[in-house]
Write a protein that holds these residues in place. Sequence first.
Motif, PDB file in Angstrom:
ATOM      1  N   ALA A 135       0.809  -1.222   0.000  1.00  0.00           N
ATOM      2  CA  ALA A 135       0.000   0.000   0.000  1.00  0.00           C
ATOM      3  C   ALA A 135       0.841   1.270   0.000  1.00  0.00           C
ATOM      4  O   ALA A 135       0.292   2.366  -0.074  1.00  0.00           O
ATOM      5  N   GLY A 136       2.154   1.157   0.090  1.00  0.00           N
ATOM      6  CA  GLY A 136       2.965   2.376   0.111  1.00  0.00           C
ATOM      7  C   GLY A 136       4.441   2.072   0.205  1.00  0.00           C
ATOM      8  O   GLY A 136       4.857   0.931   0.396  1.00  0.00           O
ATOM      9  N   LYS A 137       5.259   3.128   0.070  1.00  0.00           N
ATOM     10  CA  LYS A 137       6.708   2.985   0.072  1.00  0.00           C
ATOM     11  C   LYS A 137       7.325   3.241   1.441  1.00  0.00           C
ATOM     12  O   LYS A 137       8.435   2.771   1.719  1.00  0.00           O
ATOM     13  N   LYS A 138       6.637   4.009   2.302  1.00  0.00           N
ATOM     14  CA  LYS A 138       7.244   4.356   3.579  1.00  0.00           C
ATOM     15  C   LYS A 138       6.196   4.404   4.681  1.00  0.00           C
ATOM     16  O   LYS A 138       5.116   4.978   4.516  1.00  0.00           O
ATOM     17  N   PHE A 139       6.534   3.784   5.800  1.00  0.00           N
ATOM     18  CA  PHE A 139       5.697   3.827   6.990  1.00  0.00           C
ATOM     19  C   PHE A 139       6.584   4.116   8.194  1.00  0.00           C
ATOM     20  O   PHE A 139       7.783   3.819   8.185  1.00  0.00           O
ATOM     21  N   HIS A 140       5.974   4.695   9.233  1.00  0.00           N
ATOM     22  CA  HIS A 140       6.689   4.991  10.471  1.00  0.00           C
ATOM     23  C   HIS A 140       6.198   4.060  11.579  1.00  0.00           C
ATOM     24  O   HIS A 140       5.029   3.654  11.597  1.00  0.00           O
ATOM     25  N   LEU A 141       7.115   3.757  12.498  1.00  0.00           N
ATOM     26  CA  LEU A 141       6.798   2.874  13.620  1.00  0.00           C
ATOM     27  C   LEU A 141       7.495   3.400  14.876  1.00  0.00           C
ATOM     28  O   LEU A 141       8.669   3.760  14.832  1.00  0.00           O
ATOM     29  N   ILE A 142       6.760   3.442  15.970  1.00  0.00           N
ATOM     30  CA  ILE A 142       7.317   3.815  17.272  1.00  0.00           C
ATOM     31  C   ILE A 142       7.278   2.595  18.174  1.00  0.00           C
ATOM     32  O   ILE A 142       6.258   1.903  18.240  1.00  0.00           O
ATOM     33  N   THR A 143       8.385   2.329  18.870  1.00  0.00           N
ATOM     34  CA  THR A 143       8.390   1.212  19.804  1.00  0.00           C
ATOM     35  C   THR A 143       9.254   1.533  21.019  1.00  0.00           C
ATOM     36  O   THR A 143      10.353   2.073  20.876  1.00  0.00           O
ATOM     37  N   PRO A 144       8.775   1.196  22.211  1.00  0.00           N
ATOM     38  CA  PRO A 144       9.600   1.325  23.413  1.00  0.00           C
ATOM     39  C   PRO A 144      10.481   0.082  23.630  1.00  0.00           C
ATOM     40  O   PRO A 144      11.238   0.029  24.598  1.00  0.00           O
ATOM     41  N   ASN A 145      10.375  -0.905  22.752  1.00  0.00           N
ATOM     42  CA  ASN A 145      11.109  -2.165  22.920  1.00  0.00           C
ATOM     43  C   ASN A 145      12.604  -1.965  22.690  1.00  0.00           C
ATOM     44  O   ASN A 145      13.006  -1.291  21.741  1.00  0.00           O
ATOM     45  N   TYR A 146      13.417  -2.599  23.516  1.00  0.00           N
ATOM     46  CA  TYR A 146      14.871  -2.557  23.334  1.00  0.00           C
ATOM     47  C   TYR A 146      15.336  -3.534  22.261  1.00  0.00           C
ATOM     48  O   TYR A 146      16.356  -3.316  21.604  1.00  0.00           O
TER      49      TYR A 146
END
Length: 353
Positions: A135-146
């Motif tokens: 569905a697209g070329k770029k997505f953002h992701l936020i994670t607190p995981n180490y």
Amino acid sequence: IIAGRSVMTLELSKVKRNIQDHLQEGLLLVVGTGLSIAEGIPGMGQLADHLKRKIPLKLATAPDPAWDQIVSALDAGDHLEAAMGKVTLKSTTVETIIAATAELISSAEQKVFSRVLTGTRELPFTSFVKHLFKAGKKFHLITPNYDRLIEFATEAAEIGVDSRFFGYLLGRSNPKRSADSHRESCFMGKNSAFRPLPCLCVHKPHGSLDWFDVSGRLVRLPINIDKIPVIITPGASKYRESFRWAFDEQRTSGNRAATNATRLMFIGYGFNDDHLEQYLCPGLKLTKPTIILAKELTDNAKKVIENSKDIDVIALCTVSTTDLRTRIVTSNREELIVDEQFWNLEGFNKGVI
């Protein structure tokens, strides 16, 4: 699922269609520890038990009374974040906790990597991003995981990862050069130009197992060295002051991604991080259409759904701790129970998308 609410029945085909339509450009992913726990990475409960075993041995020559208070709070029923938030630990104790935390998570992470590399396991996140990037070329992701399961799973799908560091063996914090490395040159008619390559931009406001302090500089290394990673652990003493700027930069960039997003998706996230929620759902109220996948909805997750009546929110979770069927609940007071396990990413991939 939420006390005092009367519910209307959902139509499963409509739910699936709404979710499928949700997975398009403009989507911001927020991934919590639930995704990692499903692969065998220790959660907060296991981490608390590990620290209770390891830390007293490390403090034998340099006792810290504050640690004894944490143990008492844990024994009284507090979770790790609450117990550690009540005291101020010595800096040496904080370093010891960070080292023990990294040791535990890194060991489990390596086992996951090994299963994938030997072909005995494909991570569900790999299948998920393969579908998402149609569905697209770029997505953002936020994670607190180490841990780095997200990055590993994404690269296994042959999709680039923008870590906001530039360099492979000796990565330096450089968001622009990191982003530029995920473009390729092309020709538009007679003119040269750049076009984006498929890329997941990962924001890690709590640090990562591959961040290290090398001679006073923050670097990202894919190799094991005899140093303690630069990560934030739970509690009042959780910030590594010398690299606060690095955490702030990752948080700021994540906040910017949240502001620009048109829709949200939470996977294995408990809504228990005040810093992240300030932008994602201030006052535990969502302002953008949202999908939530979680084994169990925390009290805060339930509040988020209840407070967001004017926003389209679809949550998929288990019916109970002993009934692993899927309960689908929305902010519009609709509810449905289905036999499949759509609340975990593996079942979601197979049955929903």
